[in-house]
Design an enzyme around this catalytic site. Sequence first.
Site, PDB file in Angstrom:
ATOM      1  N   LYS A 168     -42.956   5.561  -9.240  1.00 27.86           N
ATOM      2  CA  LYS A 168     -41.850   6.522  -9.262  1.00 27.86           C
ATOM      3  C   LYS A 168     -40.602   5.943  -8.599  1.00 27.86           C
ATOM      4  CE  LYS A 168     -41.739   9.849  -5.969  1.00 27.86           C
ATOM      5  NZ  LYS A 168     -40.484   9.930  -5.183  1.00 27.86           N
ATOM      6  N   ASN A 169     -40.778   5.360  -7.407  1.00 27.97           N
ATOM      7  CA  ASN A 169     -39.605   4.945  -6.635  1.00 27.97           C
ATOM      8  C   ASN A 169     -38.973   3.651  -7.135  1.00 27.97           C
ATOM      9  OD1 ASN A 169     -39.815   7.267  -5.217  1.00 27.97           O
ATOM     10  ND2 ASN A 169     -40.679   6.339  -3.369  1.00 27.97           N
TER      11      ASN A 169
ATOM     12  N   ARG B  86     -32.065  13.576   6.296  1.00 30.76           N
ATOM     13  CA  ARG B  86     -31.832  12.562   5.265  1.00 30.76           C
ATOM     14  C   ARG B  86     -30.358  12.437   4.821  1.00 30.76           C
ATOM     15  NH1 ARG B  86     -36.557  12.799   0.894  1.00 30.76           N
ATOM     16  NH2 ARG B  86     -36.046  10.609   0.653  1.00 30.76           N
TER      17      ARG B  86
ATOM     18  N   CYS C  51     -33.963  18.085   3.489  1.00 29.74           N
ATOM     19  CA  CYS C  51     -35.196  18.387   2.768  1.00 29.74           C
ATOM     20  C   CYS C  51     -36.317  18.550   3.772  1.00 29.74           C
ATOM     21  CB  CYS C  51     -35.496  17.336   1.716  1.00 29.74           C
ATOM     22  SG  CYS C  51     -36.251  15.865   2.344  1.00 29.74           S
TER      23      CYS C  51
ATOM     24  N   VAL D  17     -40.053   6.851  10.580  1.00 32.06           N
ATOM     25  CA  VAL D  17     -39.005   6.751   9.555  1.00 32.06           C
ATOM     26  C   VAL D  17     -38.287   8.097   9.384  1.00 32.06           C
ATOM     27  CG1 VAL D  17     -38.496   6.204   7.136  1.00 32.06           C
ATOM     28  CG2 VAL D  17     -40.236   4.884   8.372  1.00 32.06           C
TER      29      VAL D  17
ATOM     30  N   ASP E  78     -44.793   6.918   3.282  1.00 29.93           N
ATOM     31  CA  ASP E  78     -45.313   7.684   2.145  1.00 29.93           C
ATOM     32  C   ASP E  78     -46.846   7.711   2.097  1.00 29.93           C
ATOM     33  OD1 ASP E  78     -42.755   8.234   1.395  1.00 29.93           O
ATOM     34  OD2 ASP E  78     -42.649   6.746  -0.205  1.00 29.93           O
TER      35      ASP E  78
ATOM     36  N   ARG F 101     -44.130  16.003  -8.916  1.00 27.10           N
ATOM     37  CA  ARG F 101     -42.951  15.129  -8.802  1.00 27.10           C
ATOM     38  C   ARG F 101     -43.367  13.672  -8.684  1.00 27.10           C
ATOM     39  NH1 ARG F 101     -39.023  16.665  -4.243  1.00 27.10           N
ATOM     40  NH2 ARG F 101     -38.141  14.829  -5.209  1.00 27.10           N
TER      41      ARG F 101
END
Length: 419
Positions: free
Chosen positions: A22-23, A122, A117, A328, A306, A398
């Site tokens: 995805k990223n 962010r 978020c 992070v 993640d 997502r």
Amino acid sequence: MDKLIIQGGIKLQGEIRISGAKNAALPILAATLLADGVMTISNMPHLHDITTTMELLGRMGCELTVGEKMVIQVDSRVIREFFAPYDLVRTMRASILVLGPLLTRFGRADVSLPGGCAIGSRPVNLHLEGLAAMGANLQVEGGYIRAVANRLKGCDLVMDLVTVTGTENLMMAATMAKGVTVIRNAAREPEVVDLANCLIKMGAKIEGAGTDTIRIEGVDGLTGTEYEILPDRIETGTYLVAAAMTRGHIKLKNTQPALLEAVLAKLHDSGAELTTTESTIEIKMNKERLRAVSIHTSPYPGFPTDMQAQFTALNCIAEGTGTITESVFENRFMHVQELQRMGAQIKIEGNTAITSGVSKLKSAPLMATDLRASASLVLAGLVAEGATEVNRIYHIDRGYETIEEKLSNLGAQIRRVPG
Ligand code: EPU
């Protein structure tokens, strides 16, 4: 809203194929805005965030076609608008990635400012400061970034902190700037490298992607090309944790173990047996109980933020005490409260979650809050006693392609119930 119902207690077994990352797919879709020709992208994951990005490109006027196996073609030569509206950016922060390409190729962009978020505030200040240093005129008004530029100018950028999409946005902007741009303290994530490889195939002059110093020599134009997205290392890691937690034995195909060294090392520490080839990973967990591990998240090649929530779930049922430090994002422990409702023993101290493993989790109705937190709840459901209900799973859609289908293929009892 759909929910997932998971009957816990089944060891995962079998083989599945890992999807495209995805990223990497998101910035590469944004990079299609740079091409003076048709871009053909394969190994595109079928995910909600990808559909949102396609809608964004479509609303700008780009022509898109989706072929078999999610091969996507984008023609940005027919673009009409240089606008990313709030209603799309709000649902997907990665929309900010169109800013650099629009500005460098068309000299203007109006992009909604992403809000905060669930995992933290962010900000995107470093994206904006970098573009301003390259000569862009940026105003933030009415919640929008309104940017104009004659040709951007290459310059030396020292990033205050490591930012993945910040590095990607500035690297894309620099591909068509006048002169040389150097990005120092650049993100080294494999997805940054994948984007750089795609841009190089389009004709960009980029050196050093994958190190902390990226040098980009601007060119006058980029062409359309074909590109295959790299495998998703976070999806890979999530299924590996699922196998370890259920004491199963699975094989993942079409992945790249070399991208997951920090994650594989922690799985090994937890007691799992791993066998890898260049594109497969097999994991077996024969021991009676996993061992708790300690983790400190950091930018690549450190342990990925993640994968933090998934390892928190693993620690909940492992033997001993584990500490998970999130460095992070400031608020990425939303899964902890839900896991506690399943009987997990977790204490939060500052940005560290301290777990004391319990022998069993118990099912409960759960609420997914963000993508990776949701994944950790599914993992907990796979080992919990009884049937776990995970609500608001649009978060999972997502980032995980057909998660219930893949887990079913591995023997899990999981079903989606439309809400
Ligand atoms: N930051 C700033 N200013 C900026 C940019 C970032 O202060 O201008 C801060 C952030 O607030 C954060 C840190 O820098 O504390 C790192 O954020 P980064 O910019 O690297 O995150 P991102 O680019 O917004 C990407 C991934 C995330 C992943 C992070 C970290 C994409 C589309 N998203 O986000 O993926 O967690 O890097 O690796 O690539 C996910 O897939 O679930 C996900 C959240």
